[in-house]
Design a protein around this motif. Structure first.
Motif, PDB file in Angstrom:
ATOM      1  N   SER A 138      30.932 -11.207   4.954  1.00  0.00           N
ATOM      2  CA  SER A 138      29.486 -11.097   5.100  1.00  0.00           C
ATOM      3  C   SER A 138      29.154  -9.659   5.453  1.00  0.00           C
ATOM      4  CB  SER A 138      29.008 -12.037   6.216  1.00  0.00           C
ATOM      5  OG  SER A 138      27.766 -11.632   6.722  1.00  0.00           O
ATOM      6  N   SER A 139      28.363  -8.997   4.610  1.00  0.00           N
ATOM      7  CA  SER A 139      27.997  -7.602   4.883  1.00  0.00           C
ATOM      8  C   SER A 139      27.348  -7.453   6.245  1.00  0.00           C
ATOM      9  CB  SER A 139      27.053  -7.072   3.805  1.00  0.00           C
ATOM     10  OG  SER A 139      27.742  -6.923   2.601  1.00  0.00           O
ATOM     11  N   ALA A 140      26.494  -8.406   6.605  1.00  0.00           N
ATOM     12  CA  ALA A 140      25.803  -8.318   7.895  1.00  0.00           C
ATOM     13  C   ALA A 140      26.801  -8.389   9.052  1.00  0.00           C
ATOM     14  CB  ALA A 140      24.766  -9.430   8.015  1.00  0.00           C
ATOM     15  N   LYS A 141      27.765  -9.309   8.968  1.00  0.00           N
ATOM     16  CA  LYS A 141      28.755  -9.441  10.044  1.00  0.00           C
ATOM     17  C   LYS A 141      29.682  -8.236  10.097  1.00  0.00           C
ATOM     18  CE  LYS A 141      28.645 -14.448  10.253  1.00  0.00           C
ATOM     19  NZ  LYS A 141      29.362 -15.698  10.034  1.00  0.00           N
ATOM     20  N   LEU A 142      30.117  -7.776   8.939  1.00  0.00           N
ATOM     21  CA  LEU A 142      31.002  -6.608   8.905  1.00  0.00           C
ATOM     22  C   LEU A 142      30.278  -5.364   9.408  1.00  0.00           C
ATOM     23  CD1 LEU A 142      32.852  -7.275   5.535  1.00  0.00           C
ATOM     24  CD2 LEU A 142      33.706  -7.681   7.857  1.00  0.00           C
ATOM     25  N   ALA A 143      28.997  -5.234   9.079  1.00  0.00           N
ATOM     26  CA  ALA A 143      28.202  -4.098   9.569  1.00  0.00           C
ATOM     27  C   ALA A 143      28.140  -4.126  11.094  1.00  0.00           C
ATOM     28  CB  ALA A 143      26.800  -4.136   8.970  1.00  0.00           C
ATOM     29  N   ARG A 144      27.954  -5.306  11.678  1.00  0.00           N
ATOM     30  CA  ARG A 144      27.911  -5.413  13.141  1.00  0.00           C
ATOM     31  C   ARG A 144      29.257  -5.043  13.746  1.00  0.00           C
ATOM     32  NH1 ARG A 144      24.610  -9.866  12.038  1.00  0.00           N
ATOM     33  NH2 ARG A 144      26.330 -11.344  12.289  1.00  0.00           N
ATOM     34  N   ILE A 145      30.332  -5.484  13.126  1.00  0.00           N
ATOM     35  CA  ILE A 145      31.664  -5.119  13.619  1.00  0.00           C
ATOM     36  C   ILE A 145      31.821  -3.605  13.629  1.00  0.00           C
ATOM     37  CG2 ILE A 145      34.140  -5.153  13.043  1.00  0.00           C
ATOM     38  CD1 ILE A 145      33.653  -8.054  11.995  1.00  0.00           C
ATOM     39  N   CYS A 146      31.320  -2.961  12.584  1.00  0.00           N
ATOM     40  CA  CYS A 146      31.444  -1.507  12.454  1.00  0.00           C
ATOM     41  C   CYS A 146      30.425  -0.741  13.293  1.00  0.00           C
ATOM     42  CB  CYS A 146      31.289  -1.094  10.992  1.00  0.00           C
ATOM     43  SG  CYS A 146      32.604  -1.714   9.948  1.00  0.00           S
ATOM     44  N   ARG A 202      23.547   0.814   5.448  1.00  0.00           N
ATOM     45  CA  ARG A 202      24.551   1.886   5.483  1.00  0.00           C
ATOM     46  C   ARG A 202      25.943   1.304   5.243  1.00  0.00           C
ATOM     47  NH1 ARG A 202      26.902   5.689   3.667  1.00  0.00           N
ATOM     48  NH2 ARG A 202      28.196   6.958   5.007  1.00  0.00           N
ATOM     49  N   PHE A 203      26.220   0.139   5.825  1.00  0.00           N
ATOM     50  CA  PHE A 203      27.525  -0.486   5.623  1.00  0.00           C
ATOM     51  C   PHE A 203      27.738  -0.812   4.151  1.00  0.00           C
ATOM     52  CE2 PHE A 203      30.247  -4.119   4.963  1.00  0.00           C
ATOM     53  CZ  PHE A 203      31.416  -3.656   5.531  1.00  0.00           C
ATOM     54  N   GLU A 204      26.735  -1.382   3.512  1.00  0.00           N
ATOM     55  CA  GLU A 204      26.876  -1.738   2.095  1.00  0.00           C
ATOM     56  C   GLU A 204      27.180  -0.514   1.245  1.00  0.00           C
ATOM     57  OE1 GLU A 204      23.498  -4.100   0.947  1.00  0.00           O
ATOM     58  OE2 GLU A 204      23.994  -5.650   2.415  1.00  0.00           O
ATOM     59  N   SER A 205      26.587   0.612   1.597  1.00  0.00           N
ATOM     60  CA  SER A 205      26.864   1.858   0.891  1.00  0.00           C
ATOM     61  C   SER A 205      28.314   2.302   1.128  1.00  0.00           C
ATOM     62  CB  SER A 205      25.886   2.939   1.352  1.00  0.00           C
ATOM     63  OG  SER A 205      26.227   4.180   0.803  1.00  0.00           O
ATOM     64  N   MET A 206      28.751   2.268   2.390  1.00  0.00           N
ATOM     65  CA  MET A 206      30.131   2.664   2.716  1.00  0.00           C
ATOM     66  C   MET A 206      31.125   1.716   2.048  1.00  0.00           C
ATOM     67  SD  MET A 206      30.171   3.961   6.688  1.00  0.00           S
ATOM     68  CE  MET A 206      29.838   2.354   7.357  1.00  0.00           C
ATOM     69  N   TRP A 207      30.807   0.424   2.050  1.00  0.00           N
ATOM     70  CA  TRP A 207      31.705  -0.567   1.436  1.00  0.00           C
ATOM     71  C   TRP A 207      31.888  -0.256  -0.043  1.00  0.00           C
ATOM     72  CZ3 TRP A 207      34.994  -3.962   3.402  1.00  0.00           C
ATOM     73  CH2 TRP A 207      35.552  -4.924   2.559  1.00  0.00           C
TER      74      TRP A 207
END
Length: 140
Positions: free
Chosen positions: A57-65, A71-76
């Motif tokens: 989940s992009s939202a969960k992974l973004a929170r972890i990071c 921004r996370f989706e761009s980095m991913w």
């Protein structure tokens, strides 16, 4: 590499640390921005401490990071996705799971060696170990 989520080895307690191969890490992240390096190490660390794959989940992974979801989706898309496997709603770094499996195998070899050593010592000395209860008193 591995295409399905790994099954975490059974250990009595989760190991608090994993082998960190500095030269491999630097080589694999040389083109990353500092923010991407931070996100990558946070994902690896969370995968380790959680005992296996992470939710895809992009939202969960973004929170972890610790970064905004956009921004996370761009980095991913730019760098991080290539470092992870994805299947059945989970993501994981296959190299880290290989390290986990090696560590579990080493712990099991050490456990078996300890049992064999104790058995050999008991056979040689003829002395059985005392079983001590939690109270500290020897049991028959």
């Amino acid at each position: 590499m591995q295409q399905t989520p790994p099954k975490a080895p059974r250990l009595k307690a989760a190991p608090p640390a994993f082998q960190f191969y500095a030269a491999d890490f630097v080589g694999a992240t040389v083109a990353f921005s500092p923010e991407e390096v931070g996100a990558y190490i946070r994902l690896l660390s969370h995968q380790w401490t959680s005992g296996g794959p992470l939710p895809a989940s992009s939202a969960k992974l973004a929170r972890i990071c610790g970064v905004a979801a956009d921004r996370f989706e761009s980095m991913w898309a730019e760098t991080l996705a290539e470092k992870f496997q994805q299947h059945d709603g989970l993501v994981w770094n296959a190299r880290l799971e290989h390290v986990r499996a090696e560590q579990a195998a080493y712990a099991e070899r050490q456990r078996l060696a300890g049992l064999a050593s104790g058995a050999a010592r008991r056979k040689k000395t003829g002395i059985e170990p005392k079983v001590v209860s939690i109270s500290g008193r020897a049991q028959a």
